[in-house]
Design a protein around this motif. Structure first.
Motif, short mmCIF file in Angstrom:
data_model
loop_
_atom_site.label_atom_id
_atom_site.label_comp_id
_atom_site.label_asym_id
_atom_site.label_seq_id
_atom_site.Cartn_x
_atom_site.Cartn_y
_atom_site.Cartn_z
N PHE A 114 16.68 0.48 -8.07
CA PHE A 114 18.11 0.16 -8.15
C PHE A 114 18.79 0.20 -6.79
N ARG A 115 18.10 0.71 -5.79
CA ARG A 115 18.68 0.79 -4.44
C ARG A 115 18.25 -0.38 -3.56
N GLY A 116 17.61 -1.37 -4.17
CA GLY A 116 17.25 -2.56 -3.40
C GLY A 116 15.92 -2.49 -2.68
N ALA A 117 15.07 -1.55 -3.03
CA ALA A 117 13.76 -1.47 -2.38
C ALA A 117 12.94 -2.71 -2.68
N SER A 118 12.24 -3.19 -1.68
CA SER A 118 11.35 -4.33 -1.87
C SER A 118 9.93 -4.04 -1.38
N TRP A 119 9.73 -2.86 -0.80
CA TRP A 119 8.41 -2.39 -0.38
C TRP A 119 8.19 -0.98 -0.92
N TRP A 120 6.94 -0.69 -1.29
CA TRP A 120 6.54 0.66 -1.68
C TRP A 120 5.24 1.00 -0.97
N LEU A 121 5.26 2.02 -0.15
CA LEU A 121 4.08 2.41 0.63
C LEU A 121 3.25 3.44 -0.15
N PRO A 122 1.93 3.43 0.03
CA PRO A 122 1.05 4.34 -0.73
C PRO A 122 1.04 5.74 -0.13
N LEU A 123 2.10 6.50 -0.40
CA LEU A 123 2.24 7.85 0.14
C LEU A 123 2.41 8.84 -1.00
N PRO A 124 2.02 10.10 -0.78
CA PRO A 124 2.01 11.09 -1.87
C PRO A 124 3.37 11.68 -2.20
N ASP A 125 4.40 11.40 -1.39
CA ASP A 125 5.73 11.93 -1.65
C ASP A 125 6.67 10.80 -2.04
N ALA A 126 7.69 11.15 -2.82
CA ALA A 126 8.71 10.17 -3.19
C ALA A 126 9.75 10.13 -2.08
N ILE A 127 9.75 9.04 -1.33
CA ILE A 127 10.65 8.87 -0.19
C ILE A 127 11.34 7.52 -0.32
N LEU A 128 12.59 7.46 0.08
CA LEU A 128 13.32 6.20 0.09
C LEU A 128 14.01 6.09 1.45
N PHE A 129 13.75 5.02 2.16
CA PHE A 129 14.31 4.88 3.51
C PHE A 129 14.44 3.40 3.86
N GLN A 130 15.19 3.14 4.90
CA GLN A 130 15.35 1.78 5.41
C GLN A 130 14.64 1.69 6.75
N GLY A 131 13.91 0.61 6.95
CA GLY A 131 13.18 0.47 8.20
C GLY A 131 12.76 -0.96 8.44
N LEU A 132 12.15 -1.16 9.61
CA LEU A 132 11.68 -2.48 10.00
C LEU A 132 10.26 -2.69 9.49
N ILE A 133 9.99 -3.87 8.95
CA ILE A 133 8.64 -4.26 8.57
C ILE A 133 8.02 -5.03 9.75
N PRO A 134 6.76 -5.39 9.69
CA PRO A 134 6.11 -6.03 10.84
C PRO A 134 6.79 -7.30 11.35
N THR A 135 7.55 -8.00 10.52
CA THR A 135 8.27 -9.19 10.97
C THR A 135 9.60 -8.84 11.63
N GLU A 136 9.88 -7.53 11.74
CA GLU A 136 11.12 -7.01 12.32
C GLU A 136 12.34 -7.23 11.43
N ASP A 137 12.11 -7.59 10.17
CA ASP A 137 13.19 -7.60 9.20
C ASP A 137 13.41 -6.18 8.71
N ARG A 138 14.65 -5.85 8.43
CA ARG A 138 14.97 -4.51 7.94
C ARG A 138 15.04 -4.53 6.42
#
Length: 258
Positions: free
Chosen positions: A143-167
């Motif tokens: 519901f917060r607009g996430a479009s990527w989910w990384l395979p990590l053991p903790d529940a984290i939500l953050f904004q960052g740059l992907i390899p194409t430099e899109d945020r």
């Protein structure tokens, strides 16, 4: 602009060494396929070598994991990256994603689920979905607009740059699992076998057809068509759940492609 879900190596994603379900269908049935970008142009990019892409993706991955690791905590282990590992993809499209979010929001706030939604409806403006997207006590990546989910053991939500430099907004597969399990508990209480079947038994009333020029399109359904909300929601839920199972088994990211 359609919506596909991809789970697999980012190297393979960025080398275009994967095919959407529409591309796969077109090839299997002898039709050509041309992917169009959001601005209407044919999707043609200057290709870098797979080796160069993998090197950059690995560097990007290390930057993200270092930034997320906390002092005194064991650093997050990198997930495997190459151009050959398997991938999963399917196409929920936006209407079904919206229906899934609507069902979730209705159950969170104890409101009845509308029986239908319109084709091409703007789910982001629905009052309950909008309310949950801003609810400070209930922070769901979906519901917060996430479009990527990384395979990590903790529940984290953050904004960052992907390899194409899109945020973009990114979550984790651990957090996504909690959200999907919570949604299922609230709405359906379905077992895994039933959930997996929904991608075949639920969804849009017409799967698709070949349009002019041999281009495969989503169903030629009138613009004011009404979709069954629960059926569309189960269809999208099944696709997200299948992507999650794949990502957990192969330790890969999940991302929305559109």
């Amino acid at each position: 602009m359609g919506l596909d879900l991809y789970a697999g190596p980012l190297t393979r994603y960025y080398t275009h060494n994967w095919k959407t379900v529409v591309q796969q269908w077109a090839e299997e049935n002898g039709f050509g396929f041309q992917r169009i970008t959001p601005n209407g142009a044919e999707d043609v990019e200057e290709e870098e070598s797979p080796e160069k892409i993998q090197s950059f993706v690995t560097w990007w991955q290390s930057q993200v994991l270092n930034a997320l690791s906390q002092p005194g905590q064991t650093p997050y282990a990198p997930w495997p990256e190459d151009n050959e590992r398997p991938y999963f993809t399917d196409k929920p499209d936006w209407d079904a994603l919206g229906a899934m979010l609507l069902v979730g929001a209705c159950h969170v706030y104890g409101e009845p689920v509308p029986p239908t939604v319109e084709k091409n409806w703007d789910y982001t403006t629905h009052p309950l979905i909008e309310r949950l997207s801003q609810d400070q006590e209930r922070v769901w990546s979906l519901f917060r607009g996430a479009s990527w989910w990384l395979p990590l053991p903790d529940a984290i939500l953050f904004q960052g740059l992907i390899p194409t430099e899109d945020r973009v907004i990114m979550g984790t597969t651990t957090g996504l699992r909690w959200e999907l399990e919570k949604l299922n508990d609230m709405a359906w209480q379905a077992d895994e076998e039933t959930i997996l079947s929904w991608s075949r038994t639920e969804g849009y009333p017409v799967e698709g057809q070949v349009g002019p020029g041999g281009v495969f399109t989503k169903a030629d359904i009138p613009e004011q068509a009404q979709y069954d909300t629960q059926s569309l929601a189960k269809f999208a839920f099944s696709i997200f759940y299948r992507a999650l199972l794949f990502a957990e088994e192969h330790r890969t990211p999940i991302l929305m492609d559109y």
